[in-house]
Design an enzyme around this catalytic site. Structure first.
Site, PDB file in Angstrom:
ATOM      1  CE  LYS A   2      -4.114   1.764   2.428  1.00 17.41           C
ATOM      2  NZ  LYS A   2      -5.019   1.529   3.579  1.00 17.41           N
ATOM      3  CG  ASP A 100     -14.605   2.735   5.188  1.00 17.27           C
ATOM      4  OD1 ASP A 100     -15.776   2.906   4.797  1.00 17.27           O
ATOM      5  OD2 ASP A 100     -13.613   2.933   4.468  1.00 17.27           O
TER       6      ASP A 100
END
Length: 275
Positions: A2, A100
């Site tokens: 990432k 989330d």
């Protein structure tokens, strides 16, 4: 891996959020979480090295479902949710609320097991400073977001009412999102959906969506519908799991969860269905 462009993080004022995510990820490790192994930086980027997930995210399978006009089976969803419940149990024991939970943040490996990822807006339940999530900037800390408004609209369908209305958060905020995902996989649509936050608030305030007996799809049980209905309650104190995640684990819908494995799920989704 990432990656985060430093200039973008500074521009969008989310440096503290990334640091918080990195620090959080360094402290957690679980079989059903995409774990971070280490992180580093150069002059332009920050990097996080995470577990490799080669099976794709849940959104990918939902799109295949829509394209082929085939539906998920109850056993498949039961197994997927069991994976997620174990991940949520772990982070909640560590006082972390994910905040989330949505298909894009659920990844699978090539064996067919599902993993929770992306803790970019996760918050510590006991940290009052981080409990007030700025929902207008959720996308700022998603390195893959290319259109801010689209990302926000896409997240709204899974967002717990307490985040929308800026109420105090509890662990059951994640359970609402889990219920929405189950609803979508069962019914082929979201219980609430609007293009903007105000519209979503009005929909939720106007009607408590519930799956009626006559609307249950063929091949699905009333027990599953009951499980979903109890998770998507607007008010936290009415939601399954408000008294602890054991309420969810002890629901009758999970009685047969050990009768299917990740390998079975992957075979059904990729081979048997010829997607």
């Amino acid at each position: 891996m990432k990656t985060f462009l430093k200039s973008k993080l500074i521009e969008k004022k989310c440096v503290k959020s990334i640091i918080r995510e990195r620090n959080l990820m360094s402290k957690i490790n679980h079989p059903f979480i995409v774990n971070m192994h280490f992180s580093f930086q150069d002059n332009h980027y920050l990097y996080m090295i995470l577990d490799i997930m080669k099976g794709g995210d849940l959104r990918y399978y939902i799109k295949l479902q829509e394209k082929s006009k085939k539906i998920f089976t109850e056993k498949e969803v039961n197994f997927l949710v069991a994976n997620l419940v174990l991940a949520l149990e772990y982070i909640h024991k560590n006082n972390i609320i994910h905040c989330d939970l949505k298909p894009e943040n659920i990844l699978s490996n090539k064996q067919g097991y599902f993993y929770l990822t992306d803790f970019s807006i996760a918050t510590n339940k006991n940290d009052k400073e981080n409990n007030n999530i700025n929902i207008n900037n959720n996308n700022n800390i998603n390195s893959n977001a290319t259109n801010n408004n689209h990302y926000l609209a896409g997240s709204l369908g899974y967002m717990p009412p307490e985040i929308m209305f800026r109420e105090s958060l509890n662990f059951c905020a994640d359970y609402f999102s889990l219920g929405v995902i189950c609803y979508e996989l069962m019914m082929g649509k979201l219980p609430y959906m609007s293009k903007n936050l105000d519209g979503m608030k009005k929909l939720i305030m106007a009607n408590q969506v519930q799956i009626k007996k006559f609307s249950i799809p063929e091949g699905w049980s009333e027990t599953c519908a009951d499980f979903i209905n109890k998770l998507i309650q607007r008010k936290q104190f009415k939601r399954l799991g408000y008294g602890g995640i054991e309420e969810i684990k002890n629901h009758p819908w999970f009685m047969s969860v050990n009768n299917i494995s990740g390998k079975n799920i992957l075979f059904n989704w990729r081979s048997q269905r010829q997607w």
